[in-house]
Design a protein around this motif. Sequence first.
Motif, short mmCIF file in Angstrom:
data_model
loop_
_atom_site.label_atom_id
_atom_site.label_comp_id
_atom_site.label_asym_id
_atom_site.label_seq_id
_atom_site.Cartn_x
_atom_site.Cartn_y
_atom_site.Cartn_z
N LEU A 5 131.36 38.59 -16.07
CA LEU A 5 132.77 38.26 -15.81
C LEU A 5 133.53 39.49 -15.32
O LEU A 5 134.33 39.39 -14.38
N GLU A 6 133.28 40.63 -15.93
CA GLU A 6 133.96 41.85 -15.51
C GLU A 6 133.64 42.19 -14.05
O GLU A 6 134.53 42.55 -13.28
N ALA A 37 142.73 28.37 -18.64
CA ALA A 37 141.78 27.55 -19.38
C ALA A 37 140.65 28.39 -19.97
O ALA A 37 140.29 28.24 -21.14
N PHE A 38 140.09 29.28 -19.17
CA PHE A 38 138.99 30.12 -19.67
C PHE A 38 139.47 31.08 -20.76
O PHE A 38 138.73 31.39 -21.69
N THR A 39 140.71 31.54 -20.67
CA THR A 39 141.27 32.40 -21.72
C THR A 39 141.49 31.60 -22.99
O THR A 39 141.15 32.06 -24.09
N GLU A 74 143.90 39.41 -19.21
CA GLU A 74 143.96 38.70 -20.49
C GLU A 74 142.64 37.97 -20.75
O GLU A 74 142.15 37.94 -21.88
N LEU A 75 142.07 37.38 -19.70
CA LEU A 75 140.79 36.67 -19.84
C LEU A 75 139.69 37.62 -20.29
O LEU A 75 138.98 37.34 -21.26
N LEU A 76 139.57 38.74 -19.64
CA LEU A 76 138.54 39.70 -20.01
C LEU A 76 138.77 40.21 -21.43
O LEU A 76 137.83 40.30 -22.22
N ALA A 113 132.98 31.00 -15.95
CA ALA A 113 134.23 31.65 -15.53
C ALA A 113 133.93 32.70 -14.47
O ALA A 113 134.64 32.80 -13.46
N ALA A 114 132.87 33.48 -14.67
CA ALA A 114 132.49 34.50 -13.68
C ALA A 114 132.15 33.85 -12.35
O ALA A 114 132.53 34.35 -11.28
#
Length: 184
Positions: free
Chosen positions: A12-13, A55-57, A85-87, A114-115
Amino acid sequence: MTAQLGESVELLERALAYTGTRLSEVDESRLGRRTPCADWRLDDLLAHMEDALDAFTEAAGGAVPVHSAAGRPGRVDVIRTKACELLGAWSRPGPGDVLVGGVDLPSRMLVATAALEVTVHGWDVAQAVGSPVPIPEALAAALLPVARTAVAPADRGVRFAAPRPVPADAPAATRLLAHLGRRT
């Protein structure tokens, strides 16, 4: 955080880094441009990206309520903030499974999805702004099995176009985009 979740968070990062750079080329004058998705303009894609980041967060809390983001100026800055915020949300210990529309999903698969979403929409943004930067091969190679798992036949014609034929030895980015129905 489990090792498997850690691998998904790292993926994801990398996805957020790729897409963040693509977003740097967006300005208000380009919002009406077409994207690779047939009926979507760049502003539509950005609204979708913002909603997906929310949504993913929220999934890091164990459930995903459904809502949509309305168009507004300054969306790219909002997306950047939500990406951080998600990460951050998934960098801390999270739930083992996440309830999404009544279905339990393993957290590692949700974060990897998400990624995938972030990366492919970053590619879409690049196409829309006329700066077609390819998805890095290592990132695409890591996302290809995620795409093959996450995109079901029922998603075709609804969320994704039919897969496009490409040679088996095509670069991973080409195979990834073709699997998701995009032309390179």
